[in-house]
Design an enzyme around this catalytic site. Structure first.
Site, PDB file in Angstrom:
ATOM      1  N   ARG A 111     -14.913 -11.573 -23.626  1.00 42.81           N
ATOM      2  CA  ARG A 111     -14.513 -12.407 -22.481  1.00 42.81           C
ATOM      3  C   ARG A 111     -13.983 -13.704 -23.060  1.00 42.81           C
ATOM      4  NH1 ARG A 111     -17.630 -13.679 -16.911  1.00 42.81           N
ATOM      5  NH2 ARG A 111     -16.712 -11.641 -16.557  1.00 42.81           N
ATOM      6  N   HIS A 138      -8.819  -8.739 -15.398  1.00 38.12           N
ATOM      7  CA  HIS A 138     -10.246  -8.386 -15.348  1.00 38.12           C
ATOM      8  C   HIS A 138     -10.342  -6.881 -15.036  1.00 38.12           C
ATOM      9  CE1 HIS A 138     -14.429  -8.873 -15.243  1.00 38.12           C
ATOM     10  NE2 HIS A 138     -14.602  -9.589 -14.157  1.00 38.12           N
ATOM     11  N   GLN A 141     -13.615  -4.971 -13.783  1.00 40.77           N
ATOM     12  CA  GLN A 141     -13.981  -5.278 -12.400  1.00 40.77           C
ATOM     13  C   GLN A 141     -13.179  -4.422 -11.413  1.00 40.77           C
ATOM     14  OE1 GLN A 141     -16.413  -7.728 -11.251  1.00 40.77           O
ATOM     15  NE2 GLN A 141     -16.113  -6.381  -9.492  1.00 40.77           N
ATOM     16  N   ASP A 227     -11.482 -13.927  -4.134  1.00 38.32           N
ATOM     17  CA  ASP A 227     -12.169 -14.410  -5.339  1.00 38.32           C
ATOM     18  C   ASP A 227     -12.247 -15.928  -5.230  1.00 38.32           C
ATOM     19  OD1 ASP A 227     -13.239 -14.604  -7.915  1.00 38.32           O
ATOM     20  OD2 ASP A 227     -11.373 -14.111  -8.947  1.00 38.32           O
ATOM     21  N   CYS A 267     -15.598 -10.027  -6.347  1.00 39.06           N
ATOM     22  CA  CYS A 267     -16.153  -9.685  -7.673  1.00 39.06           C
ATOM     23  C   CYS A 267     -17.422 -10.472  -7.979  1.00 39.06           C
ATOM     24  CB  CYS A 267     -15.101  -9.881  -8.749  1.00 39.06           C
ATOM     25  SG  CYS A 267     -14.551 -11.580  -8.954  1.00 39.06           S
ATOM     26  N   ARG A 295     -20.255  -1.964 -11.612  1.00 45.16           N
ATOM     27  CA  ARG A 295     -19.741  -2.407 -12.915  1.00 45.16           C
ATOM     28  C   ARG A 295     -20.417  -1.607 -14.026  1.00 45.16           C
ATOM     29  NH1 ARG A 295     -17.692  -7.521 -13.794  1.00 45.16           N
ATOM     30  NH2 ARG A 295     -17.452  -6.789 -15.941  1.00 45.16           N
TER      31      ARG A 295
HETATM   32  N1  NVA Z   1     -11.390 -15.158 -11.289  1.00 43.20           N
HETATM   33  C1  NVA Z   1     -12.737 -15.459 -11.691  1.00 43.20           C
HETATM   34  C2  NVA Z   1     -13.531 -14.190 -11.818  1.00 43.20           C
HETATM   35  C3  NVA Z   1     -14.964 -14.377 -12.243  1.00 43.20           C
HETATM   36  C4  NVA Z   1     -15.668 -13.076 -12.435  1.00 43.20           C
HETATM   37  C5  NVA Z   1     -12.729 -16.228 -13.003  1.00 43.20           C
HETATM   38  O1  NVA Z   1     -11.916 -15.907 -13.868  1.00 43.20           O
HETATM   39  O2  NVA Z   1     -13.509 -17.169 -13.151  1.00 43.20           O
HETATM   40  N1   CP Z   2     -17.654 -10.367 -11.663  1.00 45.38           N
HETATM   41  C1   CP Z   2     -17.976 -10.814 -12.881  1.00 45.38           C
HETATM   42  O1   CP Z   2     -17.302 -10.539 -13.881  1.00 45.38           O
HETATM   43  O2   CP Z   2     -19.124 -11.536 -12.916  1.00 45.38           O
HETATM   44  P1   CP Z   2     -19.709 -12.377 -14.140  1.00 45.38           P
HETATM   45  O3   CP Z   2     -18.781 -13.556 -14.353  1.00 45.38           O
HETATM   46  O4   CP Z   2     -21.067 -12.782 -13.706  1.00 45.38           O
HETATM   47  O5   CP Z   2     -19.719 -11.503 -15.364  1.00 45.38           O
END
Ligand code: NVA
Ligand code: CP
Length: 312
Positions: A111, A138, A141, A227, A267, A295
């Site tokens: 990540r 992502h 997800q 989101d 998500c 997930r």
């Molecule tokens: N769009 C959000 C998703 C978090 C799971 C982010 O990137 O922070």
């Molecule tokens: N939806 C998702 O990826 O959640 P986290 O940021 O908690 O991993």
């Protein structure tokens, strides 16, 4: 596909479109089998002696727990790194990190911020690499979201998904998924926060329509999804975004114009009263808890596929 991938058959999952339709359909079916085993308390440990390294340069709850629990359930082990507790935070090049870690583990999940950073890691890795979220995509997800839709409503082919909110990593990945699995995406973002179609890299224009008005985007949708207004890494824009996104809150007015049996997904993490009203996310059309649980099931199928190939 880089040279190492060509020579070794090594596969990565860096974007949703790294797999074709047949592979996604295989993974969705496999996830259903793996979930059923889990629900029966049936031990399934095909990844004994395999190690997953997870690198988190951004925070996580679901991604961390779902990969970690999933890997242990399949008999494997997990090593967890963050920028703060590894040399990544002290500017060791990502290419060197990739060369070292991939000599010691069997698969890596990352990540991070830029997709290019993930790609650089993958091109120096000897083992499969999975995108656990970047600024641009992502994909794990969206696999879970589509699995959840199918579980609740059957095939997603030909259906309409409404995306209300930021043109972010989730929106980009939904766009790739719509083209691959042949459904329609209605996208409504505030001005200045549109999706960047060159990042998404679509083949055509048949699978999405853009709407200025989020209510119009939700009309007759089978699924309404949103989101956070401010994704990780964009916190400096928070105040500006709050003002720009004020009309992009999924509320009962939006859900009412969607199909009567429409689902709501997010998500997570969610901010009630911002991108979604409490009434919607905690209401009867919301499937966010199944979505979060799934997930783990889809990622177990993904780990199995990348490490062992198709199970016949
Ligand atoms: N769009 C959000 C998703 C978090 C799971 C982010 O990137 O922070
Ligand atoms: N939806 C998702 O990826 O959640 P986290 O940021 O908690 O991993």
């Amino acid at each position: 596909m880089n040279n190492l991938q060509k020579n070794t058959g090594l596969r990565h999952f860096l974007q949703f479109k790294d797999f074709d339709r047949a592979e996604h359909e295989y993974l969705l079916a496999r996830a259903a089998d793996i979930k059923a085993k889990f629900k029966r308390y049936e031990r399934y440990q095909p990844l004994a002696d395999r190690t997953l390294a997870m690198i988190f340069e951004k925070a996580s709850t679901r991604t961390r727990v779902s990969f970690e629990a999933g890997m242990y359930q399949m008999g494997g082990v997990v090593v967890n790194l963050t920028s703060g507790d590894s040399q990544l935070g002290r500017a060791e090049p990502i290419e060197d990190t990739a060369r070292v870690i991939s000599r010691m583990v069997d698969i890596v999940m990352i990540r991070t911020y830029e997709q290019t950073k993930l790609e650089r890691f993958a091109s120096y890795s000897r083992v499969p690499v999975i995108n656990g979220l970047t600024n641009e995509f992502h994909p794990c997800q969206i696999m879970a979201d589509i699995f959840t839709f199918i579980e609740q409503r059957g095939s997603i082919t030909g259906k309409t998904v409404a995306w209300v909110g930021d043109g972010n990593n989730m929106a980009n990945t939904w766009l790739q998924a719509a083209e691959i699995l042949d459904f329609k995406l209605h996208v409504s973002t505030p001005r200045g926060y549109e999706v960047n179609s060159s990042v998404v890299g679509l083949q055509g224009k048949d699978h999405f329509s853009v709407f200025q008005d989020p209510i119009e985007a939700c009309k007759d949708a089978d699924l309404v999804t949103t989101d956070v207004w401010t994704s990780m890494g964009y916190e400096a824009e928070n105040d500006q975004r709050r003002a720009a996104f004020a009309n992009w809150c999924v509320d009962t007015k939006m859900m009412r114009v969607a199909k009567p049996d429409a689902l709501f997904m997010h998500c997570l993490p969610a901010h009630r009263g911002e991108e979604v009203s409490a009434e919607v996310i905690d209401g009867p059309q919301s499937v966010v808890w199944d979505e979060a649980e799934n997930r783990m099931h889809v990622q177990k199928a993904l780990l199995e596929y990348l490490l062992l190939g198709k199970i016949s």
